[in-house]
Design an enzyme around this catalytic site. Structure first.
Site, PDB file in Angstrom:
ATOM      1  N   ILE A 135       0.797  -1.274  -0.063  1.00 50.21           N
ATOM      2  CA  ILE A 135      -0.226   0.044   0.143  1.00 50.21           C
ATOM      3  C   ILE A 135       0.990   1.159  -0.033  1.00 50.21           C
ATOM      4  O   ILE A 135       0.559   2.205  -0.686  1.00 50.21           O
ATOM      5  CB  ILE A 135      -0.925  -0.050   1.139  1.00 50.21           C
ATOM      6  CG1 ILE A 135      -1.947  -1.167   1.121  1.00 50.21           C
ATOM      7  CG2 ILE A 135      -1.598   1.303   1.370  1.00 50.21           C
ATOM      8  CD1 ILE A 135      -2.842  -1.372   2.188  1.00 50.21           C
ATOM      9  N   TYR A 159      -0.771  -8.440  15.673  1.00 45.17           N
ATOM     10  CA  TYR A 159      -0.919  -7.728  14.619  1.00 45.17           C
ATOM     11  C   TYR A 159      -2.334  -6.923  14.849  1.00 45.17           C
ATOM     12  O   TYR A 159      -2.515  -5.685  14.679  1.00 45.17           O
ATOM     13  CB  TYR A 159      -0.992  -8.514  13.297  1.00 45.17           C
ATOM     14  CG  TYR A 159      -1.615  -7.776  12.214  1.00 45.17           C
ATOM     15  CD1 TYR A 159      -0.825  -7.002  11.557  1.00 45.17           C
ATOM     16  CD2 TYR A 159      -3.008  -7.650  11.779  1.00 45.17           C
ATOM     17  CE1 TYR A 159      -1.267  -6.104  10.287  1.00 45.17           C
ATOM     18  CE2 TYR A 159      -3.390  -7.069  10.595  1.00 45.17           C
ATOM     19  CZ  TYR A 159      -2.422  -6.190   9.993  1.00 45.17           C
ATOM     20  OH  TYR A 159      -2.777  -5.463   8.846  1.00 45.17           O
TER      21      TYR A 159
END
Length: 255
Positions: free
Chosen positions: A13, A153
């Site tokens: 990204i 995460y």
């Protein structure tokens, strides 16, 4: 011309955001562990200091924008995940706010995740408490003890989203907008690594969003560049989901 810092600019990204900003004629200062203008390991104190100092010197202490896209996925070492995904991001925010205050229509965008809202009672987890306390050594120890990269995460993304929202009032007073985007599964090297990791249940590895496909990095980049632009001037302290309907599916009555 004032610059925009993009961390994680060499892949996924972050790379798509860099390309989109270049297409708009913006100047990007990329920070990454390889393949960027500034090479830095945002998972260590030394790497953060070196990379951010070099970036500030190059920018002359004036920035128009910041995109914190550097991050490790849920297949990496849990301790490294929290160091990069949380403490690396906070270091960027705190170090670069003065330069952003001097910029034109300054704004910052953080990369969160749909995983940020998927851990029940996240705020009471020992790892989340260590993150909220800003105690990196303790957070790394808690992440290692839990031994679950996916949990590390998700909680790192939860904590960084909380940090964004906690800063909304003071950053507004400083004249700098700050928001976060929460992508679902996006076609990037991170998703490929997740799908190849047999430690993750197959149902999770191969889950498709309600729209029936994975997202593209360029789609996230379009949202990020909009949030950086003056046309998003009233969007502040927000978490925007770019997930093909996952959040609506999993939390239809919570928003």
């Amino acid at each position: 011309m004032h610059e925009i810092v993009v961390t994680g600019s060499s892949s996924g990204i972050g790379s798509a955001v860099t390309t989109a900003l270049h297409a708009q004629g913006r100047t990007v200062l990329g920070v990454a562990h390889h393949g960027a203008e500034f090479i830095a390991d945002l998972g260590t104190t030394e790497g953060r200091v070196r990379g951010l100092d070099e970036t500030l010197q190059r920018s002359g202490g004036v920035l128009d924008g910041l995109v914190c896209a550097a991050g490790l996925g849920p297949t990496e070492d849990p301790a490294r995940i929290v160091s990069v995904n949380y403490f690396g991001v906070l270091a960027c925010l705190d170090a670069l706010l003065p330069a952003l205050r001097r910029g034109r229509n300054p704004a910052a965008v953080l990369l969160s995740s749909t995983g940020a809202v998927q851990v029940p009672d996240a705020d009471s987890h020992p790892l989340a408490r260590a993150l909220a306390d800003g105690d990196e050594e303790r957070a790394r120890a808690e992440a290692t003890k839990a031994g679950q990269p996916m949990l590390a995460y998700c909680l790192s993304k939860y904590a960084v989203t909380c940090a964004m929202r906690e800063r909304a009032a003071t950053w507004a007073q400083a004249g700098v907008r700050i928001n976060a985007v929460a992508p679902g599964p996006i076609e990037t090297p991170m998703l490929a690594a997740l799908q190849a990791d047999e430690r993750v249940p197959e149902a999770a590895r191969m889950f498709l969003p309600p729209v029936g496909r994975y997202g593209r990095a360029e789609e996230v980049a379009d949202c990020v560049t909009h949030l950086l632009s003056p046309s998003a001037a009233f969007i502040h302290g927000a978490l925007l989901f770019i997930d093909g309907g996952i959040d609506a599916l999993t939390r239809p009555h919570r928003f």
